[in-house]
Design a protein around this motif. Structure first.
Motif, PDB file in Angstrom:
ATOM      1  N   ARG A  26      39.092 139.843  47.217  1.00 39.84           N
ATOM      2  CA  ARG A  26      38.974 141.103  47.713  1.00 39.84           C
ATOM      3  C   ARG A  26      38.804 142.538  47.074  1.00 39.84           C
ATOM      4  NH1 ARG A  26      39.900 144.842  51.629  1.00 39.84           N
ATOM      5  NH2 ARG A  26      41.794 143.355  52.234  1.00 39.84           N
ATOM      6  N   LYS A  27      39.990 142.577  46.588  1.00 42.81           N
ATOM      7  CA  LYS A  27      40.162 144.160  46.024  1.00 42.81           C
ATOM      8  C   LYS A  27      40.021 143.956  45.226  1.00 42.81           C
ATOM      9  CE  LYS A  27      42.848 146.609  49.476  1.00 42.81           C
ATOM     10  NZ  LYS A  27      44.374 146.940  50.141  1.00 42.81           N
ATOM     11  N   GLY A  28      39.989 143.191  43.790  1.00 41.83           N
ATOM     12  CA  GLY A  28      40.106 143.144  42.343  1.00 41.83           C
ATOM     13  C   GLY A  28      41.271 143.952  41.587  1.00 41.83           C
ATOM     14  N   ARG A  29      41.026 144.755  40.683  1.00 39.73           N
ATOM     15  CA  ARG A  29      42.395 145.018  39.808  1.00 39.73           C
ATOM     16  C   ARG A  29      41.816 146.938  40.049  1.00 39.73           C
ATOM     17  NH1 ARG A  29      45.010 143.055  35.451  1.00 39.73           N
ATOM     18  NH2 ARG A  29      44.110 141.470  34.609  1.00 39.73           N
ATOM     19  N   SER A  30      42.426 146.355  41.545  1.00 37.90           N
ATOM     20  CA  SER A  30      42.669 147.855  42.283  1.00 37.90           C
ATOM     21  C   SER A  30      43.799 149.168  41.248  1.00 37.90           C
ATOM     22  CB  SER A  30      43.090 147.579  43.730  1.00 37.90           C
ATOM     23  OG  SER A  30      43.706 147.352  44.194  1.00 37.90           O
ATOM     24  N   HIS A  31      44.722 148.519  40.722  1.00 38.70           N
ATOM     25  CA  HIS A  31      46.185 149.616  40.368  1.00 38.70           C
ATOM     26  C   HIS A  31      46.256 149.659  38.320  1.00 38.70           C
ATOM     27  CE1 HIS A  31      46.347 148.722  45.043  1.00 38.70           C
ATOM     28  NE2 HIS A  31      47.956 150.264  44.338  1.00 38.70           N
ATOM     29  N   SER A  32      46.856 150.384  38.324  1.00 47.08           N
ATOM     30  CA  SER A  32      47.291 150.038  37.063  1.00 47.08           C
ATOM     31  C   SER A  32      48.916 150.052  36.736  1.00 47.08           C
ATOM     32  CB  SER A  32      46.578 151.245  36.299  1.00 47.08           C
ATOM     33  OG  SER A  32      47.861 152.588  36.240  1.00 47.08           O
ATOM     34  N   TRP A  33      49.228 149.208  35.729  1.00 50.00           N
ATOM     35  CA  TRP A  33      50.710 149.585  35.559  1.00 50.00           C
ATOM     36  C   TRP A  33      51.966 150.255  35.752  1.00 50.00           C
ATOM     37  CZ3 TRP A  33      53.451 145.087  36.940  1.00 50.00           C
ATOM     38  CH2 TRP A  33      52.469 144.143  36.731  1.00 50.00           C
ATOM     39  N   GLN A  34      51.222 151.668  35.574  1.00 50.87           N
ATOM     40  CA  GLN A  34      51.301 152.304  35.524  1.00 50.87           C
ATOM     41  C   GLN A  34      51.575 153.263  37.353  1.00 50.87           C
ATOM     42  OE1 GLN A  34      48.968 152.335  33.261  1.00 50.87           O
ATOM     43  NE2 GLN A  34      50.098 152.425  31.448  1.00 50.87           N
ATOM     44  N   ASP A  35      50.640 152.544  37.915  1.00 49.54           N
ATOM     45  CA  ASP A  35      51.150 152.737  39.768  1.00 49.54           C
ATOM     46  C   ASP A  35      52.651 152.143  39.544  1.00 49.54           C
ATOM     47  OD1 ASP A  35      48.339 154.224  39.559  1.00 49.54           O
ATOM     48  OD2 ASP A  35      46.825 152.557  39.798  1.00 49.54           O
ATOM     49  N   VAL A  36      52.682 151.485  39.426  1.00 46.22           N
ATOM     50  CA  VAL A  36      53.475 150.188  39.896  1.00 46.22           C
ATOM     51  C   VAL A  36      54.484 150.657  39.051  1.00 46.22           C
ATOM     52  CG1 VAL A  36      54.970 147.986  39.385  1.00 46.22           C
ATOM     53  CG2 VAL A  36      52.041 147.944  39.158  1.00 46.22           C
ATOM     54  N   GLU A  37      54.481 151.320  38.512  1.00 48.00           N
ATOM     55  CA  GLU A  37      56.284 152.403  37.654  1.00 48.00           C
ATOM     56  C   GLU A  37      56.160 153.001  38.990  1.00 48.00           C
ATOM     57  OE1 GLU A  37      54.724 153.761  33.303  1.00 48.00           O
ATOM     58  OE2 GLU A  37      55.062 151.485  32.459  1.00 48.00           O
ATOM     59  N   ALA A  38      55.204 153.968  39.324  1.00 41.36           N
ATOM     60  CA  ALA A  38      55.066 155.293  39.995  1.00 41.36           C
ATOM     61  C   ALA A  38      55.708 154.606  41.317  1.00 41.36           C
ATOM     62  CB  ALA A  38      54.161 155.724  40.631  1.00 41.36           C
ATOM     63  N   GLU A  39      54.933 153.567  41.430  1.00 38.67           N
ATOM     64  CA  GLU A  39      56.165 153.040  43.141  1.00 38.67           C
ATOM     65  C   GLU A  39      57.219 152.316  42.911  1.00 38.67           C
ATOM     66  OE1 GLU A  39      54.434 153.535  45.389  1.00 38.67           O
ATOM     67  OE2 GLU A  39      52.671 153.852  45.215  1.00 38.67           O
ATOM     68  N   VAL A  40      57.872 152.107  41.857  1.00 35.48           N
ATOM     69  CA  VAL A  40      59.343 151.289  41.617  1.00 35.48           C
ATOM     70  C   VAL A  40      60.240 152.756  41.986  1.00 35.48           C
ATOM     71  CG1 VAL A  40      60.355 150.519  39.778  1.00 35.48           C
ATOM     72  CG2 VAL A  40      58.759 149.225  40.716  1.00 35.48           C
ATOM     73  N   CYS A  41      59.648 153.746  40.761  1.00 32.50           N
ATOM     74  CA  CYS A  41      60.646 154.829  41.337  1.00 32.50           C
ATOM     75  C   CYS A  41      60.619 155.657  42.322  1.00 32.50           C
ATOM     76  CB  CYS A  41      59.411 156.331  40.369  1.00 32.50           C
ATOM     77  SG  CYS A  41      60.051 156.184  38.294  1.00 32.50           S
ATOM     78  N   ASP A  42      59.622 155.105  43.303  1.00 33.97           N
ATOM     79  CA  ASP A  42      60.003 155.652  44.980  1.00 33.97           C
ATOM     80  C   ASP A  42      60.481 154.827  45.287  1.00 33.97           C
ATOM     81  OD1 ASP A  42      57.941 158.119  44.051  1.00 33.97           O
ATOM     82  OD2 ASP A  42      56.228 156.724  45.286  1.00 33.97           O
ATOM     83  N   VAL A  43      60.662 153.666  45.389  1.00 37.79           N
ATOM     84  CA  VAL A  43      62.296 152.962  45.974  1.00 37.79           C
ATOM     85  C   VAL A  43      63.659 153.395  44.885  1.00 37.79           C
ATOM     86  CG1 VAL A  43      62.360 150.353  45.442  1.00 37.79           C
ATOM     87  CG2 VAL A  43      60.382 150.487  45.532  1.00 37.79           C
TER      88      VAL A  43
END
Length: 110
Positions: free
Chosen positions: A56-73
């Protein structure tokens, strides 16, 4: 001189404790630990978006977004150690990391 991550997360924890002083201390600790789960969920959502596995959303994020979210964790978990009342969260984490690494890395020698 730049502050280390534990000093900065200590400041964040103090700010959050002041901002939520109206909430009982035990509840603040519980909510902070639950916040780790919320941040992990955002990291998982970013992985799904980076891989395009939600049709439904396709590619909605980048791997840089993943990196930022892991940093938030990581930041949220570090703040949690402070807010749990750990006297020296850096030392506790360092000792835990050493134990975990020793146990895990010993497996490659077996």
């Amino acid at each position: 001189m730049e502050k280390n991550a534990w000093a900065v997360t200590g400041e964040l924890a103090a700010f959050l404790d002041e901002a939520t002083a109206h909430v009982p201390a035990e509840q603040r600790r519980i909510l902070q630990v639950l916040k780790i789960g919320e941040e992990f969920g955002e990291a998982a959502q970013a992985v799904i978006g980076a891989t395009g596995t939600n049709p439904r959303k396709g590619r909605s994020h980048s791997w840089q977004d993943v990196e930022a979210e892991v940093c938030d964790v990581l930041v949220t978990a570090m703040v949690a150690l402070h807010r749990l009342g750990v006297e020296d969260p850096a030392a506790l984490f360092g000792a835990h990391l050493e134990k975990t690494a020793a146990r895990t890395l010993a497996a490659r020698e077996a």
